[in-house]
Design a protein around this motif. Structure first.
Motif, PDB file in Angstrom:
ATOM      1  N   LEU A  32       0.780  -1.219  -0.013  1.00 37.89           N
ATOM      2  CA  LEU A  32       0.064  -0.189   0.050  1.00 37.89           C
ATOM      3  C   LEU A  32       0.797   1.322  -0.169  1.00 37.89           C
ATOM      4  O   LEU A  32       0.508   2.245  -0.711  1.00 37.89           O
ATOM      5  CB  LEU A  32      -1.067   0.025   1.294  1.00 37.89           C
ATOM      6  N   TYR A  88      -6.726   4.867   6.108  1.00 39.16           N
ATOM      7  CA  TYR A  88      -6.774   3.619   5.541  1.00 39.16           C
ATOM      8  C   TYR A  88      -6.423   2.416   6.791  1.00 39.16           C
ATOM      9  O   TYR A  88      -5.438   2.284   7.179  1.00 39.16           O
ATOM     10  CB  TYR A  88      -5.858   3.185   4.447  1.00 39.16           C
ATOM     11  N   LEU A 111     -11.326   4.465   4.558  1.00 44.01           N
ATOM     12  CA  LEU A 111     -10.887   3.215   3.571  1.00 44.01           C
ATOM     13  C   LEU A 111     -10.708   2.062   4.520  1.00 44.01           C
ATOM     14  O   LEU A 111      -9.666   2.184   5.134  1.00 44.01           O
ATOM     15  CB  LEU A 111      -9.815   3.715   2.518  1.00 44.01           C
ATOM     16  N   GLU A 113      -9.745  -2.052   4.737  1.00 41.77           N
ATOM     17  CA  GLU A 113      -9.304  -3.529   4.154  1.00 41.77           C
ATOM     18  C   GLU A 113     -10.560  -4.320   4.428  1.00 41.77           C
ATOM     19  O   GLU A 113     -11.439  -4.175   5.135  1.00 41.77           O
ATOM     20  CB  GLU A 113      -8.237  -3.863   4.747  1.00 41.77           C
ATOM     21  N   ALA A 140     -12.248  -1.646   0.712  1.00 42.45           N
ATOM     22  CA  ALA A 140     -10.867  -1.919   0.048  1.00 42.45           C
ATOM     23  C   ALA A 140     -10.929  -3.158  -1.129  1.00 42.45           C
ATOM     24  O   ALA A 140     -10.231  -3.937  -0.827  1.00 42.45           O
ATOM     25  CB  ALA A 140      -9.857  -1.617   0.709  1.00 42.45           C
ATOM     26  N   ARG A 142      -9.710  -4.419  -4.032  1.00 51.09           N
ATOM     27  CA  ARG A 142      -9.005  -3.649  -5.385  1.00 51.09           C
ATOM     28  C   ARG A 142      -9.458  -4.263  -6.414  1.00 51.09           C
ATOM     29  O   ARG A 142      -9.320  -3.735  -7.676  1.00 51.09           O
ATOM     30  CB  ARG A 142      -7.551  -4.129  -4.808  1.00 51.09           C
ATOM     31  N   PHE A 302      -3.643  -1.261  -6.182  1.00 51.92           N
ATOM     32  CA  PHE A 302      -3.838  -0.423  -4.894  1.00 51.92           C
ATOM     33  C   PHE A 302      -4.042   1.073  -5.389  1.00 51.92           C
ATOM     34  O   PHE A 302      -4.754   1.729  -4.519  1.00 51.92           O
ATOM     35  CB  PHE A 302      -2.817  -0.902  -3.856  1.00 51.92           C
ATOM     36  N   GLU A 305      -7.325   1.826  -6.692  1.00 50.43           N
ATOM     37  CA  GLU A 305      -8.391   1.825  -5.826  1.00 50.43           C
ATOM     38  C   GLU A 305      -8.204   3.107  -4.562  1.00 50.43           C
ATOM     39  O   GLU A 305      -9.365   3.725  -4.441  1.00 50.43           O
ATOM     40  CB  GLU A 305      -8.200   0.440  -5.022  1.00 50.43           C
ATOM     41  N   VAL A 306      -7.051   3.345  -4.401  1.00 53.50           N
ATOM     42  CA  VAL A 306      -6.896   4.526  -3.576  1.00 53.50           C
ATOM     43  C   VAL A 306      -7.224   5.904  -4.316  1.00 53.50           C
ATOM     44  O   VAL A 306      -7.821   6.839  -3.505  1.00 53.50           O
ATOM     45  CB  VAL A 306      -5.271   4.497  -3.020  1.00 53.50           C
ATOM     46  N   PHE A 309     -10.900   6.435  -4.050  1.00 52.20           N
ATOM     47  CA  PHE A 309     -11.299   6.734  -2.593  1.00 52.20           C
ATOM     48  C   PHE A 309     -11.035   8.122  -2.657  1.00 52.20           C
ATOM     49  O   PHE A 309     -11.788   9.031  -2.228  1.00 52.20           O
ATOM     50  CB  PHE A 309     -10.425   6.111  -1.661  1.00 52.20           C
TER      51      PHE A 309
END
Ligand code: NAD
Length: 367
Positions: A32, A88, A111, A113, A140, A142, A302, A305-306, A309
């Motif tokens: 991450l 996160y 966010l 996991e 999360a 992904r 990742f 995905e981030v 967010f």
């Protein structure tokens, strides 16, 4: 769907959405934090850990200072950090609820996991806490942000495979340490099902865009293996989707690493192998026109995905995989365990429509 990711220039670091990473274990350290550094819209602004020495060493390596490292007990000090927009959470599963509720009370976006929590009730409490505080909660997942998985979904939703009849998915791996938190029921909430089987469950729902109506499952928990004193070794589960579509999934902590997804339609098929690895995903589409292996440029799952967010924190729209998406998987996993315990089919609440638990679609690379 673009076949070649074409990433724009990232934003200047000081303008990006700031995240505090909560938990500096394997995923944070190896995946991450490096991924967030290559993202377009997010940056690591703080670290929360039990090991301050290790945290400071990390901070120095990633352009942060000692003052950016917090102990879990000092989590609430993040409230005064205006440059921390969200947290996160990358902790053992049963801690996700506590840290989500604490973050929501500070007005920080979350966010979290996967799995969202350890059962549907706790997961719903997380959704309620974030909703009451007016902050975002994103699960999360992904694999719902990659061009590969979207291309498979688009083939299904666009009718390229004809009427879909059957799907199957495998996510198994060998876990060797009986003392790992993943083997403790109170921390993990279960064995391979919530850890790796969840990928199959979640992506089957994503590909079909609909919700299963019933589940049937069996599990194995050997009594002579110290690894499986508290959690199962293997689970096999079957999901019944609308239109008579049947999906089968296998998950285990006792079999050599394998991750696959197969969709079988009247007119064609899609195969992902591997389907859930961090890199090297592969998709083969077979239809009356022949077989294609789509080519995608490189991307970081990742990072994508981030970035989603970060965009939702900014525009206030519901993330594609909000807390509700995580709660639905928890409900289904609760039902899978119930079915395995009772030997009965468990009927699920019907949720007609498409993508009923999802929010605003993610922009994919090149779009
Ligand atoms: P890990 O064991 O490597 O790290 C866990 C972190 O939590 C460590 O920093 C540990 O010190 C800390 N911690 C705090 N309280 C703890 C406690 N009571 N017991 C044990 N550790 C404690 O785990 P990980 O693999 O980084 O997994 C963390 C989360 O990330 C889990 O929810 C897991 O499901 C998820 N995960 C997701 C992916 C993915 O691909 N999305 C991959 C791996 C893990």
């Amino acid at each position: 769907m673009p076949l070649k990711p074409d990433l724009p220039e990232p934003e200047a670091v000081q303008h990006r959405v700031g995240l505090a990473i909560v938990g500096l274990g394997k995923l944070s350290a190896e995946e991450l934090i490096p991924a967030i550094r290559t993202s377009q819209h997010a940056r690591v602004a703080a670290l929360v850990t039990s090991d301050l020495e290790e945290g400071r060493a990390f901070a120095r390596a990633f352009d942060l200072t000692d003052a950016d490292v917090y102990a879990y007990e000092d989590f609430e000090a993040l409230k005064d950090r205006d440059d921390v927009d969200g947290v996160y959470i990358v902790l053992p599963n049963s801690l996700h609820r506590e840290y989500t509720e604490r973050a929501a009370r500070m007005g920080k976006h979350v966010l979290c996991e996967k799995p969202l929590s350890v059962n549907a009730e706790d997961a719903q409490a997380m959704v309620d806490a974030c909703s009451a505080a007016g902050v975002q909660l994103m699960t999360a997942y992904r694999c719902q942000y990659t061009p590969h998985h979207w291309a498979a979904r688009d083939a299904v939703q666009g009718g390229k495979l004809g009427q879909v009849k059957l799907l199957d998915s495998i996510h198994v791996q060998v876990e060797t340490d009986p003392e790992a938190w993943r083997m403790k029921l109170d921390l993990a909430g279960g064995g391979p099902l919530p850890d790796v089987g969840l990928y199959s469950l979640n992506i089957l729902r994503f590909i079909l865009a609909t919700e299963p109506e019933w589940v049937f499952a069996a599990l194995r928990q050997p009594t002579d293996d110290p690894r499986f004193r508290e959690v199962e070794e293997s689970v096999s589960f079957m999901l019944g989707f609308p239109d008579g579509i049947i999906a089968n999934a296998l998950t285990s902590y006792g079999a050599h690493k394998t991750t696959t997804l197969r969709v079988l339609g009247e007119g064609g098929s899609a195969l992902m192998d591997p389907a859930f690895s961090y890199t090297g995903l592969s998709l083969t589409l077979t239809d009356p026109g022949g077989q294609t292996i789509p080519a995608f440029g490189s991307y970081d799952q990742f990072g994508l995905e981030v970035d989603h967010f970060a965009e939702r924190v900014r525009d206030g729209k519901t993330p594609w995989t909000p807390g509700e998406e995580g709660v639905q998987d928890q409900r289904i996993m609760d039902a899978i365990y119930q079915s395995a315990r009772t030997g009965q089919v468990v009927q699920l609440q019907k949720h007609p429509g498409k993508d009923v638990f999802r929010g605003e679609k993610p922009g994919l690379p090149g779009e």
